[in-house]
Design an enzyme around this catalytic site. Structure first.
Site, short mmCIF file in Angstrom:
data_model
loop_
_atom_site.label_atom_id
_atom_site.label_comp_id
_atom_site.label_asym_id
_atom_site.label_seq_id
_atom_site.Cartn_x
_atom_site.Cartn_y
_atom_site.Cartn_z
N GLU A 11 0.83 -1.20 0.00
CA GLU A 11 0.00 0.00 0.00
C GLU A 11 0.87 1.25 0.00
OE1 GLU A 11 -4.25 -1.15 1.93
OE2 GLU A 11 -2.67 -0.66 3.40
N CYS B 30 3.54 8.85 0.47
CA CYS B 30 4.09 7.97 1.49
C CYS B 30 4.25 6.59 0.86
CB CYS B 30 3.16 7.92 2.70
SG CYS B 30 3.67 6.76 3.98
N CYS C 95 6.81 -6.29 7.27
CA CYS C 95 7.90 -5.71 8.05
C CYS C 95 8.31 -6.69 9.15
CB CYS C 95 7.46 -4.38 8.68
SG CYS C 95 8.79 -3.50 9.55
N CYS D 98 6.98 -3.78 15.71
CA CYS D 98 6.47 -2.71 16.57
C CYS D 98 5.03 -3.03 16.99
CB CYS D 98 6.54 -1.37 15.86
SG CYS D 98 8.23 -0.88 15.44
N CYS E 294 1.90 -1.14 15.40
CA CYS E 294 1.83 -1.00 13.93
C CYS E 294 1.13 -2.20 13.31
CB CYS E 294 3.24 -0.85 13.37
SG CYS E 294 3.28 -0.66 11.57
N GLY F 2 7.19 -1.41 5.93
CA GLY F 2 8.57 -1.86 5.96
C GLY F 2 9.52 -0.89 6.65
N GLU F 3 10.70 -1.40 6.97
CA GLU F 3 11.81 -0.62 7.53
C GLU F 3 12.78 -0.33 6.39
OE1 GLU F 3 14.63 1.31 8.79
OE2 GLU F 3 13.23 0.94 10.43
N SER G 160 12.18 7.42 7.19
CA SER G 160 11.89 7.16 8.59
C SER G 160 12.37 5.76 8.98
CB SER G 160 10.39 7.27 8.85
OG SER G 160 10.07 6.91 10.18
N SER H 181 11.61 6.99 14.29
CA SER H 181 10.41 6.54 14.99
C SER H 181 10.81 6.22 16.43
CB SER H 181 9.82 5.31 14.29
OG SER H 181 8.63 4.90 14.92
N LEU H 182 10.59 7.15 17.34
CA LEU H 182 11.12 7.05 18.70
C LEU H 182 10.10 6.44 19.66
CD1 LEU H 182 13.74 7.81 20.22
CD2 LEU H 182 12.59 9.91 20.90
N ASN H 183 9.02 7.18 19.92
CA ASN H 183 7.83 6.68 20.61
C ASN H 183 7.99 6.42 22.11
OD1 ASN H 183 6.50 6.59 18.04
ND2 ASN H 183 7.64 4.71 17.64
N ASN I 1 -3.33 6.11 15.98
CA ASN I 1 -4.45 5.84 15.10
C ASN I 1 -4.96 4.42 15.36
OD1 ASN I 1 -4.40 8.31 13.39
ND2 ASN I 1 -2.33 7.57 12.94
N CYS J 140 -0.88 6.84 9.81
CA CYS J 140 0.35 6.26 10.35
C CYS J 140 0.07 4.98 11.12
CB CYS J 140 1.03 7.28 11.24
SG CYS J 140 2.55 6.71 12.02
#
Length: 340
Positions: free
Chosen positions: A92, A105, A112, A116, A119, A161-162, A193, A215-217, A291, A334
């Protein structure tokens, strides 16, 4: 003989291929102009090449495309594209309307492996890396669907994906995206990212002049370990140390993406820890309320808590913005991309 996909080649590789087959060197620019400038779909469209050369190219090369399976439109103008790759796998991509321009995007892997917890893509696991042609074809295909393709000015590697786990293919795609004889995007408008692959972050800084987002979070290892398995290999201290030495171009900053989850990482104490963590880095912080999607154990904070978190960062002299997620009604925001 396997055909070569010309979209998988950068300019040096195209030059080498041209030379290997005894063709004039100027053919490199001709061919790349048709593929990346005019976005042709067949060699027959290369009208300034002889018929014999077009036939030769058709017999030995491919011009790959993605198959659009579905396009969804959000109430806020966001569009989500479901693309099918040559082997039947699907990914996507998202087109996001901004003030006066659009941002694409794009994805770099099918699925992935980073795991996470917040996600949806992570639930698929990693199916495979994408080829560079598949990565940049997302941009080309999205442009073709746009009424005003010239308004697509920004690219973010924030889809499935990373990106740094697929470094070589992503690097080649980026080179063709920002090259003048490629898609000719400004390197200042391309952002990658990552969840924090430290060796590849260092390579990115040395080899590509694009923007970096992390991507810290979470601002402590305990919370980050709950949310992101990457912490086990690259703890926060090592990540922040690597970012202090990241070769930022003049006038640019590292973006820290911080997804706010209710009662997990959204308290004032978390904001204070975050401020201390990034205080020595030229940075900006994007706060992203979580989200929600079906089956997730996480939920977004209420609006007042998000604003309180932002104010705390601002009082510590940090640039902190609240990013309003777009496309959530079509699962395009996201953390919501998935084909599983």
């Amino acid at each position: 003989m396997d055909k070569v996909d010309l979209k998988d080649l950068d300019i040096e590789e195209t030059n080498d291929w041209i030379k290997k087959h005894g063709l004039e060197q100027y053919r490199t620019q001709q061919i790349r102009r048709w593929i990346f400038g005019h976005h042709i779909e067949s060699f027959g469209e290369m009208t300034n090449l002889s018929k014999d050369l077009r036939n030769f190219l058709a017999s030995s090369c491919d011009i790959s495309q993605l198959k659009a399976i579905n396009i969804q439109s959000s109430l806020d103008g966001t569009k989500k594209y479901l693309f099918e790759l040559e082997d039947g796998n699907r990914i996507e991509s998202v087109l996001i309307p901004e003030k006066g321009h659009y941002t694409a995007c794009i994805s770099s892997q099918v699925g992935c492996a980073m795991g996470c917890a917040f996600c949806l893509t992570a639930r698929q696991g990693l199916i495979r890396h994408m080829k560079s042609s598949e990565i940049l074809n997302q941009v080309i295909q999205i442009r073709k669907f746009m009424d005003e393709p010239e308004k697509l000015t920004n690219i973010v590697f924030m889809g499935m994906g990373e990106p740094l786990a697929n470094f070589e293919e992503v690097k080649k795609a980026v080179i063709n995206i920002i090259s003048q004889d490629g898609l000719n995007f400004s390197d200042r408008r391309v952002t990658l990212s990552t969840c924090g692959l430290i060796p590849e972050i260092a390579r990115l800084g040395r080899e590509l002049p694009i923007n970096l987002a992390i991507s810290l979070n979470a601002a402590d290892d305990t919370t980050r370990n709950l949310l992101m398995t990457i912490k086990k290999k690259y703890p926060l201290g090592k990540l922040i140390e690597a970012l202090r030495f990241y070769p930022l171009p003049r006038g640019r900053r590292i973006t820290f993406e911080y997804i706010l989850m209710r009662d997990i990482n959204d308290r004032l104490a978390d904001a204070r820890r975050l401020a201390r963590l990034v205080k020595d880095i030229r940075a900006k912080i994007n706060l992203i309320p979580f989200n929600h999607y079906s089956g997730s154990p996480f939920s977004p904070p209420d609006k007042d808590r998000v604003l309180e978190f932002q104010r705390e960062l601002i009082t510590k002299h940090l640039t902190a913005t609240i990013r309003k997620s777009k496309g959530s009604d079509i699962s395009a925001a996201c953390g919501q991309l998935s084909t599983g």
